[in-house]
Structure formats: structure tokens, C-alpha cells
Enzyme design. Structure first.
Site, PDB file in Angstrom:
ATOM      1  N   ARG A 179      44.779  52.783  46.756  1.00 13.28           N
ATOM      2  CA  ARG A 179      43.923  52.116  47.744  1.00 13.28           C
ATOM      3  C   ARG A 179      44.767  51.408  48.804  1.00 13.28           C
ATOM      4  NH1 ARG A 179      39.882  48.144  45.695  1.00 13.28           N
ATOM      5  NH2 ARG A 179      39.040  48.394  47.806  1.00 13.28           N
ATOM      6  N   CYS A 238      43.403  41.084  48.232  1.00 11.30           N
ATOM      7  CA  CYS A 238      43.096  42.312  47.485  1.00 11.30           C
ATOM      8  C   CYS A 238      41.929  42.976  48.208  1.00 11.30           C
ATOM      9  CB  CYS A 238      42.775  41.986  46.021  1.00 11.30           C
ATOM     10  SG  CYS A 238      41.515  40.703  45.814  1.00 11.30           S
TER      11      CYS A 238
END
Length: 281
Positions: A179, A238
Site C-alpha cells: 500500500r 498510516c
């Protein structure tokens, strides 16, 4: 003695009947937001109360402030007081997701000025592996007054954008490497990462059994990643400000205090098309 980072299952069991301790279950799944309450009802550590990641540990979404905005401090304080957390309460937080969600509550409590909070090392799995019992009974709760003493523990998107290309910011992204690189993005509408960020997948803080690595090992790994940068310059993020707290906890265990959180994280950053995006390593 107070616990401020980690606690093991044996120590927690020895304090199950301590009136000055409060255990909080924060199990949660992004794909099934009812999971935590259902799992809690089926069986939890005796005496544990439940807080919901979306309702209690997060604030309302606007579409531009990320998937898990910070909760209002006074509302969270009131909720903590309802379940019996006062100034002298030793709080123990746990989940079954390698500490990812429990780390968020650990950070939130410290943000509000409460240091007596520790994460159950190894989570519910460690408790069960030690043959400790679970309970489906709701615990008796004695309300307390939670006193807020806010700390300078976070930065906003404006701060990140202002110092993005300067030596005053060292960004660390806790998402998985794929990701981070912009591959396999299934949660947020834009793939990639904030330019200049480095990647430290939060699961790298753990051993194979799901417990945190020894403090000395964590310190060596984090010092290598920081490459001479001061912990005070570090800003963690994040996808939505959840797993980044795991990295803050790991740095605390390693004796590297002072880093901060960008709560909006990637989900807030990428909501504004004017903000720059990077892909790859």
C-alpha cells in the site's frame, strides 16, 4: 508500580480483582464494524469494558478529515469516566489484531495526559494461550472522573505540508509495503504515499508469536531507520491514524520518546487533490 507500555498476561491475571485497574477491549474489524461488540459479548477478559473504534475512539467523518478522525477530547474523557477510568487508574488495553487498535487507545489516553496505560502484549491470543478464562458477563462499572491534561502529541495536514521538504520533519508510514508503494490499494480512493515518507510496517515491531520484540532489538531497528534523526522530528501516519500508534508505542518501548502522530494520515491527505502524491519506494 504503574505500567506505561506493555503488560503480560500473567501480570494482568494477578490484578484482575484490583479495584484500581480497568481493562478495555477494543477489538474491531474495518470490514465488519459490528465484529468487536459481537466478539466481546461472546467472551472477553473478565472485568473488561468495551469501547468501539468508530464510536468511541474516533470522531465524525466529513469526507476530508480521514477515515478515523480524532474524537473530541472531552467526549472521550466522559466515556472513559463512565467505564471507571480516573486519574490513578491503571488501564490495560487489548485487541486480537496484533495491538493495532489497542495501540490507538494507548495513544489516545496519553494524548489526554493519562500515562498509566499498557497494552496487553500478544493481545487476547496470549491470554487464551495461557489458559486464562474468558467471561461473557458485563462487569460492574464504578464511574470516575477522568481529568484531561492535553499533550502536544500530534500535527495536522497543514504542518506536514509546510515542513514536507525540510529537515524539520521525518515522516514514517506504518502501512504495509504494498500500500505504501501504491499497489493493491483497496481502502482509500488514491494509491500511494506522502512524498518523502519512509515505510515501517507496524507488524515489524512484533515477533512471530505476536508479542513485541525485545526493547533492545526495537531500539536497534528504529535507530537504523531514523538514521540520525531525532525522535522529536518524527511524525507517524498510516491509513487513518490507527496502526501508526503501534509504531509510536514501539519507539516508546525502545526508549525513543517524543515522536508525534498525524491523525488524518493517508486517508485525509489524499482527499485533497492539491496535495502531492508519491508512488513506489
Amino acid at each position: 508500580m504503574s505500567y506505561t507500555t506493555l503488560i503480560d498476561a500473567a501480570t494482568l491475571k494477578a490484578h484482575l480483582d484490583d479495584p484500581d485497574w480497568r481493562i478495555i477491549d477494543v477489538r474491531h474489524q474495518l470490514a465488519n464494524t459490528a465484529y468487536g461488540e459481537q466478539a466481546y459479548g461472546a467472551g472477553h477478559i473478565p472485568g473488561a469494558a468495551f469501547l468501539h473504534c468508530d464510536r468511541d475512539l474516533s470522531g465524525p467523518m466529513t469526507g476530508k478529515n480521514g477515515r478515523h478522525p480524532l474524537p473530541d477530547p472531552e467526549k472521550l474523557a466522559a466515556r472513559l469516566g463512565e467505564i471507571g477510568v480516573g486519574p490513578q487508574t491503571q488501564v490495560v488495553v487489548y485487541d486480537d489484531a496484533q495491538g493495532m487498535v489497542a495501540g490507538r487507545l494507548w495513544w489516545l489516553l496519553r494524548w489526554l495526559g493519562h500515562d498509566r496505560v499498557a497494552l496487553l502484549d500478544g493481545g487476547l491470543q496470549a491470554w487464551v494461550a495461557a489458559d486464562h478464562a474468558l467471561s461473557s458477563e458485563l462487569p460492574p462499572l464504578r464511574p470516575a472522573t477522568f481529568v484531561v491534561t492535553m499533550r502536544d502529541a500530534l500535527v495536522d495536514a497543514g504542518y506536514v505540508q509546510t515542513f514536507l521538504a525540510t529537515s524539520r520533519l521525518y515522516l514514517i508510514d506504518a502501512r504495509g509495503p504494498d500500500r505504501f508503494r501504491g499497489e493493491n490499494e483497496t481502502i482509500d480512493p488514491v494509491a500511494g504515499h506522502i512524498p518523502g515518507a519512509v515505510n515501517r510496517f507496524f507488524q515489524l515491531n512484533l515477533q512471530a508469536d505476536g508479542r513485541f520484540k525485545p526493547a533492545a532489538d526495537l531500539r536497534a531497528e528504529w535507530l537504523a531507520l531514523l538514521a540520525g534523526q531525532s525522535p522529536e522530528l518524527v511524525v507517524h501516519h498510516c491509513g487513518s491514524g490507527i496502526s501508526a500508534c503501534h509504531n509510536i508505542l514501539a519507539m516508546e518501548i525502545a526508549g525513543l520518546s517524543g515522536s508525534r502522530l498525524y491523525p488524518g494520515s493517508w486517508s485525509e491527505w489524499c482527499a485533497d487533490p492539491a496535495r502531492p502524491v508519491a508512488q513506489g519506494n
